[in-house]
Every structure is written in structure tokens, then in C-alpha cells.
Design a protein around this motif. Structure first.
Motif, mmCIF file in Angstrom:
data_model
loop_
_atom_site.group_PDB
_atom_site.id
_atom_site.type_symbol
_atom_site.label_atom_id
_atom_site.label_comp_id
_atom_site.label_asym_id
_atom_site.label_seq_id
_atom_site.Cartn_x
_atom_site.Cartn_y
_atom_site.Cartn_z
ATOM 1 N N LEU A 159 0.772 -1.193 0.041
ATOM 2 C CA LEU A 159 -0.106 -0.050 0.158
ATOM 3 C C LEU A 159 0.856 1.085 0.022
ATOM 4 O O LEU A 159 0.599 2.206 -0.623
ATOM 5 C CB LEU A 159 -1.058 0.037 1.125
ATOM 6 N N ALA A 160 1.995 1.431 0.831
ATOM 7 C CA ALA A 160 2.729 2.448 0.853
ATOM 8 C C ALA A 160 3.456 2.654 -0.288
ATOM 9 O O ALA A 160 3.834 3.776 -0.914
ATOM 10 C CB ALA A 160 3.930 2.007 1.873
ATOM 11 N N ARG A 161 3.877 1.606 -1.061
ATOM 12 C CA ARG A 161 4.545 1.699 -2.405
ATOM 13 C C ARG A 161 3.387 2.334 -3.597
ATOM 14 O O ARG A 161 3.862 2.981 -4.203
ATOM 15 C CB ARG A 161 5.029 0.400 -3.017
ATOM 16 N N GLY A 162 2.546 1.659 -3.347
ATOM 17 C CA GLY A 162 1.357 2.223 -4.265
ATOM 18 C C GLY A 162 0.941 3.644 -4.196
ATOM 19 O O GLY A 162 0.720 4.231 -5.104
ATOM 20 N N TYR A 163 0.728 4.078 -3.162
ATOM 21 C CA TYR A 163 0.340 5.336 -2.339
ATOM 22 C C TYR A 163 1.455 6.433 -3.103
ATOM 23 O O TYR A 163 1.159 7.528 -3.532
ATOM 24 C CB TYR A 163 0.054 5.497 -1.138
ATOM 25 N N THR A 164 2.737 6.208 -2.635
ATOM 26 C CA THR A 164 3.913 7.077 -2.878
ATOM 27 C C THR A 164 4.467 6.845 -4.386
ATOM 28 O O THR A 164 4.990 7.725 -4.825
ATOM 29 C CB THR A 164 4.937 6.857 -1.956
#
Length: 456
Positions: free
Chosen positions: A132-137
């Protein structure tokens, strides 16, 4: 593990192991349950704060499955709720009502939980949080800390090489936690010392444009329960904000255990994304990812997340009951008071014998360290002599006190631990300490021999 007393008989466990190893690697379903061909224990059943093995040996349990059984084994209210949940069915590839009920409970207890997604285990939750962190950033890299444990998946199974720690003027090499982990993964992350905000800022200052998240345990659940210093974890929060990096707080072990709002409430911080698992449903398989709404909304809008068994009805019902008990009763205070009393009793025993010692972590999940100064980093622990603990733990287990045989893992307390458990524990602790002193004085201990199947 060195066990000299041999009060237990393990004939049935040993016979079962001989059969089990024909069908299961190491005879078990997790490497960490293998304690050697003659010492691997197989559980018959558990109740409250105690468990019994196949031979009928009774133990006061301070492992609690590495923490999940926060209310004790086979808690009657939780199990009754789970049975009711069973009437709903098993899995449907559709949602059920209690997903919302339990999500509301988590949101009420954890301020950072603006939205919630369920998963099955701590490992799965952390995997989903990092994705999720990778997808968001839109960034791929991440930061972890020495001594942290975030589950058994390739991105997190890396550790500071203990053989490369003797020269304190340089950082140790980072190596994979076992075989089968692609070396290419090493290029995706930085690992920095725990409780050192300056070292974290050094990395973020140079590489924040490629770093999606800082992944942190607020208390090192697999390294003596070493806690974040308050100023450190607050600095981590501030640095993540400053450099545009997400803060993922891994509360798989601390969530709903060290406080109703987890370690985040304890430290007065809020994660961008966090994970909880072990104490959520008193041992029934469920975990959750929580976080800020803007970030969490990426699930389904670019970021994939799912699972056949996610939010299974029986686990949700157990979670609702467990969280309600933790929220509305004094269970957590009872747990903390027991942990404090146990430490005080151990302190008296050890002080009387002039044995340097300290405790780390929270009273509900604490580590015992045989040094006057408590460790603040993984290196502190690894470079120390933990011979005394390893020897003493062997005696305690043989006497019926099921502590963690590896000094890295905290002692976990449940609300089912009572005055009788405490009295028995401290009596046996005193005897185990004296037996350990005697063994070490006689020079019989092989300091390189750790519990089989558990790396030091």
C-alpha cells in the motif's frame, strides 16, 4: 538447551515426533516449534494460563503462542462467540456484517485507523501495508531497523550479520534470514540501528525520493522487548513527515496488548499505516491494516489486496468479543500488574544473589536481561553473554514454567495468569536460578549450544 533436572517425562512427545517427522519437515509446521529430536513438545490442550503436553506435563504458559492468547487459552466468552460465528458459515467470497462491527471497534480504539482492511496473519498484514505504501507514494524502497521482525516474507527477512558486529566502528553486513531469499531484494531497503534517529535522518536526507516507507516496531517483539525511546519514535514520526515518507507502525505484537490504543497511544504518535494481529482475537486467525483514509482508499484503486480466508466469520466474532473485553474491562490493567509483580519477585531473587539484571519492554511483554544496563539496540543484545538466560530457561521449562528458551523473545502475560501462577513461577524461578549458578560454576555449560532449531 541444557536441561539437567529432568522432572518431566517426554516419552509420548518423543514417540509422536518420530511419527511426525515422517510426514512433516522437522515434524512440525513451523521451524520455531522444533526444539530437537528429544525436546520438541507437542501440546495436548490449553486452558487459561496453562497448557498440557502429550505426556500430561503441566506448564504455566508465558509464550502464549508468541502473544495471541491475551485472555488465556480457551477463553469461554471468546470461544462461545466464535461458535456463534461458525453458524454464519465459512467463506463466501463476499462480505459479512461483522466486518463493519470489528472495523468500528478498531477505529474506536486506534486513533490512526480512519479505515481498516482485514487479513489473516501478521505477515500478510505487513506485506499488504508495504504494498500500500509503495502504491500510494509511487516509490519502491523502504527502511527497517536492526533487530526488528516483520514476518516471514522476502522483503523483511534480513538481519544484521552477528559475525560482523565485533568492529563497532562500522555497520555490520546485512544478510538474509535463511536461504531462498533473492539477493536482489537487498537493493530495495536500508537497515539502520534502532533508537538512533540521526542515522535514520542520514538515510532519508539522501534517499527519500526513492523511499516509500519507514517500517518500525515500537517495541522489538523478537529482540528482548526492547522499546523505542519516546524521543526516538517521536523523531521517526517527525522525520517521515519532513521527508515525505510514510510511517508504517508494525503493532502485530503490541496492538491491543500494551494499551487499548496500542503502542501508538502509549507514545502519543499516529502512524500513516499500521498493522495489528496477535491479540485481536485471542488466538483466532485474523489481522488488520489500518491507516489514514486518503492512503487506505488506494486499496481497490490501484493497489491489490485480498485473500480467500480474509475476514472469516468465526475469527471476526472472536475478534469482536476479545476487543470488547479489552476495551470495557480492566483486563489490560490486570495483565500489566501481574507483569510488574513478576518482575519485582524476580528482582528480589536475583538481587539477593548479586546477579546483575534488567528488564526491557512493557509489563505485558517484557524481556529479562542479565546485565545491569538494559539493551537499547539489537547490537547490545547480540554482543552480550546470554548464557545464563539460556541455561536457566531450560530448567524452568523442565519444571513446568513455559518461558521462551531463546532470550530474544519476551515473556507474554495473559489476564488468566493469577496469584497461584505467580507464586509457583517465582518459587521455580528461584530454584532454576540456583541450579543455573551451580551448573555454570561447575563449568558444564557449552556456551555455544543454543536451543536446536533457533538461531542465536
Amino acid at each position: 538447551m541444557s536441561i539437567k533436572v529432568q522432572r518431566r517425562k517426554l516419552d509420548k512427545s518423543r514417540a509422536h515426533f518420530k511419527e511426525a517427522v515422517k510426514h512433516l519437515p522437522l515434524g512440525v509446521s513451523s521451524n520455531f516449534r522444533f526444539w530437537g529430536e528429544d525436546e520438541t513438545v507437542f501440546v495436548k490442550h490449553g486452558k487459561g494460563a496453562r497448557l498440557w503436553d502429550l505426556d500430561g506435563n503441566e506448564y504455566i504458559d508465558y509464550r502464549l503462542g508468541y502473544g495471541p492468547a491475551i485472555l488465556g487459552h480457551c477463553h469461554p466468552e471468546v470461544d462461545a462467540a466464535a461458535r456463534e460465528g461458525q453458524h454464519v458459515g465459512t467463506v463466501f467470497a463476499l462480505g459479512t456484517e461483522k466486518e463493519v462491527t470489528v472495523a468500528k471497534l478498531i477505529k474506536e480504539m486506534m486513533p490512526a485507523a480512519e479505515l481498516v482492511r482485514f487479513s489473516n496473519s501478521g505477515t500478510e498484514a505487513v506485506m499488504a501495508a508495504l504494498r500500500l505504501a509503495r502504491g500510494y507514494t509511487g516509490k519502491d524502497n523502504y527502511v527497517t531497523f536492526e533487530g526488528s521482525y516483520h514476518g516471514l516474507f522476502d522483503a523483511s527477512m534480513w538481519t544484521a550479520d552477528p559475525e560482523d558486529m565485533k568492529d563497532q566502528s562500522k555497520d555490520p553486513k546485512v544478510i538474509p534470514y535463511g536461504q531462498g531469499i533473492p539477493q536482489l531484494v537487498r537493493n530495495l531497503f536500508w537497515q539502520v540501528p534502532y533508537n538512533d534517529a540521526q542515522r535514520l535522518e542520514d538515510v532519508l536526507k539522501k534517499h527519500s525520493d526513492s523511499i516509500a516507507a519507514v517500517l518500525i516496531e515500537p517495541i522489538l517483539g523478537n529482540c528482548c522487548g526492547i522499546p523505542s525511546k519516546p524521543e526516538f519514535i517521536k523523531a521517526v514520526r517527525a522525520l517521515c513527515t519532513k521527508y515525505g515518507v510514510l510511517m508504517i507502525v508494525d503493532e502485530v505484537k503490541t496492538g491491543f496488548r500494551v494499551g487499548r490504543g496500542g503502542a501508538q497511544a502509549l507514545y502519543g504518535i499516529e502512524a500513516d499505516i499500521f498493522t495489528v494481529a496477535k491479540a485481536v482475537a485471542n488466538g483466532y486467525p485474523i489481522s488488520a491494516i489500518g491507516g489514514k483514509e486518503e492512503i487506505m482508499r488506494k486499496y481497490g484503486k490501484g493497489v491489490a489486496h485480498g485473500g480467500t480466508y480474509t475476514a472469516q466469520a468465526m475469527s471476526l466474532a472472536a475478534a469482536e468479543k476479545t476487543l470488547t473485553i479489552l476495551k470495557d474491562t480492566d483486563a489490560l490493567e490486570v495483565i500489566a500488574n501481574y507483569g510488574k509483580a513478576m518482575q519485582e519477585g524476580m528482582h528480589k531473587v536475583l538481587t539477593k544473589r548479586g546477579i546483575p539484571h534488567s528488564f526491557t519492554g512493557h509489563h505485558s511483554m517484557s524481556g529479562l536481561f542479565f546485565s545491569a544496563e538494559a539493551p537499547t539496540t539489537y547490537r547490545n543484545w547480540k554482543l552480550s553473554d546470554y548464557t545464563f538466560y539460556d541455561t536457566m530457561a531450560g530448567y524452568l521449562i523442565d519444571m513446568g514454567v513455559m518461558c521462551e528458551p531463546d532470550s530474544r523473545e519476551p515473556w507474554f502475560i495473559s489476564s488468566a495468569h493469577d496469584a497461584k501462577c505467580l507464586e509457583e513461577t517465582l518459587t521455580k524461578f528461584e530454584e532454576a536460578v540456583d541450579l543455573t549458578l551451580d551448573e555454570l560454576a561447575r563449568g558444564r555449560h557449552d556456551e555455544n549450544k543454543l536451543m536446536p532449531g533457533i538461531s542465536g
